[in-house]
Write an enzyme that holds these catalytic residues in place. Structure first.
Site, PDB file in Angstrom:
ATOM      1  N   ASP A 218      55.237  76.595  60.123  1.00 25.20           N
ATOM      2  CA  ASP A 218      55.556  76.911  58.742  1.00 25.20           C
ATOM      3  C   ASP A 218      54.466  76.306  57.857  1.00 25.20           C
ATOM      4  O   ASP A 218      54.338  75.083  57.772  1.00 25.20           O
ATOM      5  CB  ASP A 218      56.937  76.328  58.401  1.00 25.20           C
ATOM      6  CG  ASP A 218      57.419  76.713  57.014  1.00 25.20           C
ATOM      7  OD1 ASP A 218      56.590  77.074  56.163  1.00 25.20           O
ATOM      8  OD2 ASP A 218      58.645  76.631  56.773  1.00 25.20           O
ATOM      9  N   HIS A 219      53.703  77.179  57.180  1.00 22.94           N
ATOM     10  CA  HIS A 219      52.564  76.679  56.398  1.00 22.94           C
ATOM     11  C   HIS A 219      53.002  75.886  55.175  1.00 22.94           C
ATOM     12  O   HIS A 219      52.175  75.214  54.539  1.00 22.94           O
ATOM     13  CB  HIS A 219      51.681  77.860  55.966  1.00 22.94           C
ATOM     14  CG  HIS A 219      50.225  77.606  56.186  1.00 22.94           C
ATOM     15  ND1 HIS A 219      49.610  76.430  55.825  1.00 22.94           N
ATOM     16  CD2 HIS A 219      49.251  78.379  56.727  1.00 22.94           C
ATOM     17  CE1 HIS A 219      48.320  76.485  56.135  1.00 22.94           C
ATOM     18  NE2 HIS A 219      48.078  77.660  56.699  1.00 22.94           N
ATOM     19  N   ARG A 220      54.286  75.920  54.850  1.00 20.45           N
ATOM     20  CA  ARG A 220      54.776  75.089  53.753  1.00 20.45           C
ATOM     21  C   ARG A 220      54.895  73.629  54.171  1.00 20.45           C
ATOM     22  O   ARG A 220      54.910  72.730  53.324  1.00 20.45           O
ATOM     23  CB  ARG A 220      56.142  75.599  53.274  1.00 20.45           C
ATOM     24  CG  ARG A 220      56.153  77.023  52.756  1.00 20.45           C
ATOM     25  CD  ARG A 220      57.577  77.495  52.485  1.00 20.45           C
ATOM     26  NE  ARG A 220      58.388  77.505  53.698  1.00 20.45           N
ATOM     27  CZ  ARG A 220      59.677  77.858  53.724  1.00 20.45           C
ATOM     28  NH1 ARG A 220      60.289  78.217  52.605  1.00 20.45           N
ATOM     29  NH2 ARG A 220      60.344  77.843  54.865  1.00 20.45           N
TER      30      ARG A 220
END
Length: 428
Positions: free
Chosen positions: A398-400
């Protein structure tokens, strides 16, 4: 005077709101004991037997196999009392209910109390509301596996028309599969083209998986990186570990141990994103424990059992728990609690003979390690071209939660442990 009690589908926990009737375990008119399983249901997470907290005579059943029942809807009614339950007249009697509904699940309101037991020979009863059912001894029959019933239902096979090849004519999975493979009569005609089109409802596990994957795809901005790794030394280490007389260590157990070591170095990946009421990300929750999920194929489809507190287990303990959960997945006996609460997933898709994959994350988890097949390939080893056992590792995140640098560092550490498994000693 006997009392008719209604038993409804209890709260099965884990946010489940209903279940599908798989098969009935009792007949109308049958005498049942307190906490005797009366029906087998399939939830979105598992197939479970539901015990009835009342002892007495079954006066009605609700729901046919394949029918959905919501939590709180009636399952059976039971006539309880001195005559119905066979209690002796000089013993104090109550409503015949136990405090147990389903071990490991929630209990519906009013389910408290201690277990009551009665002795004697059950007889039929009559009440003003319910006619006296005829009590008959249940017939001795061969019980067909719920997995076999489900397979037949999915393919439209009538079990009554099959001849079982098992003991006493028991219908086995192989019997259903042969019926599925048998060509239909129109297809035998020369030049005939049989076109079948059907709409198959998404129910139970498949519906839950579909909803979860859709949410993950829409909500999580996922990215994937990958690297090839020489697994020759890891395979050698496994052979050395399995030379003794103790339990055998699986490759999956070693990979699980590598995951826990990598997450100890990169705890920000053992996390999930918290959202506000509008669905906007507002916080990152880092989990203190590693609850390691792993993808497993079953007759119900792809499931992800969870090894609780995997970071506290040794490699041998990990192997034992992975083996236990895998067998339960194949048998369809995983409990809902064993399919939820994961914080990180290990996906060994190499068992399907493929090298790579870009999987969808198991919502709400933030990361997943994928492992492809291990195959002999030419590889430069110590400056020389050699044939080595090579695998492709992929890491979806998850790039968040993190940037590419963190994800790359995690994957590089995993690859280094695969190539030089002695590095794991630093983590002990």
């Amino acid at each position: 005077m006997p009392i008719v009690r209604e038993f409804t589908l209890p709260d099965l926990g884990e946010g489940l709101t209903g279940a599908e009737v798989v098969r009935w375990l009792v007949e109308v008119g049958e005498v049942i004991a307190v906490d005797q399983p009366v029906v087998e249901v399939e939830t979105a997470k598992a197939v479970v037997e539901v015990p009835c907290p009342y002892g007495g005579v079954v006066t009605a059943r609700y729901g046919e196999p394949g029918e959905e029942r919501a939590v709180g809807q009636p399952l059976v009614t039971v006539a309880v009392g001195s005559s119905a339950a066979g209690g002796e007249q000089d013993q104090p009697l109550d409503d015949g209910a136990s405090g147990n509904v389903l071990v490991g699940y929630g209990v519906s309101a009013g389910g408290k109390g201690s277990r009551r037991r009665r002795v004697g020979v059950p007889v039929a009863v009559a009440t003003p509301e319910v006619a006296a059912p005829e009590v008959v001894a249940p017939a001795v029959v061969a019980v067909i596996s719920p997995l076999v019933r489900r397979l037949a239902r999915e393919h439209g096979i009538d079990l009554a028309g099959l001849t079982g090849s098992g003991p006493e004519g028991l219908i086995l999975r192989a019997d259903v599969e042969r019926a599925v493979a048998a060509p239909a009569a129109p297809a035998l005609q020369t030049g005939a083209v049989v076109a079948e089109e059907a709409s198959i409802p998404l129910r139970g596990l498949r519906r839950t998986v579909a909803e979860k994957l859709t949410r993950s795809h829409h909500e999580i901005p996922a990215a994937t990186c990958w690297v090839d790794a020489d697994a020759t030394e890891l395979l050698d280490l496994r052979r050395q570990m399995n030379q003794g007389n103790g339990p055998k260590v699986s490759l999956l157990a070693l990979l699980a141990r590598i995951c826990t070591a990598a997450l100890a170095r990169h705890p920000e990946l053992n996390a999930s994103v918290e959202l506000d009421a509008a669905g906007a990300p507002v916080a990152l929750r880092r989990h203190s424990a590693v609850h390691l999920g792993f993808a497993a194929q079953s007759d119900r489809g792809l499931v992800v059992p969870v090894v609780r507190s995997a970071h506290l287990l040794s490699t041998e303990q990990l192997g034992a728990e992975l083996s236990r959960l895998t067998e339960a997945a194949r048998a369809g006996s995983l409990r809902p609690a064993e399919l939820t609460g994961g914080t990180f997933t290990l996906n060994n898709y190499g068992v399907f003979g493929v090298d790579g994959s870009t999987p969808i994350l198991n919502h709400p988890e933030a990361a997943m390690l994928g492992v492809g097949r291990i195959v002999a390939k030419p590889w430069v080893h110590q400056g020389q071209l050699a044939v080595r056992q090579v695998t492709q590792l992929s890491f979806t995140f998850d790039h968040r939660v993190c940037d590419g640098g963190t994800a790359g560092g995690f994957l590089r550490f995993v690859a280094d442990c695969v190539e030089q498994p002695g590095m794991l000693l630093r983590q002990l």
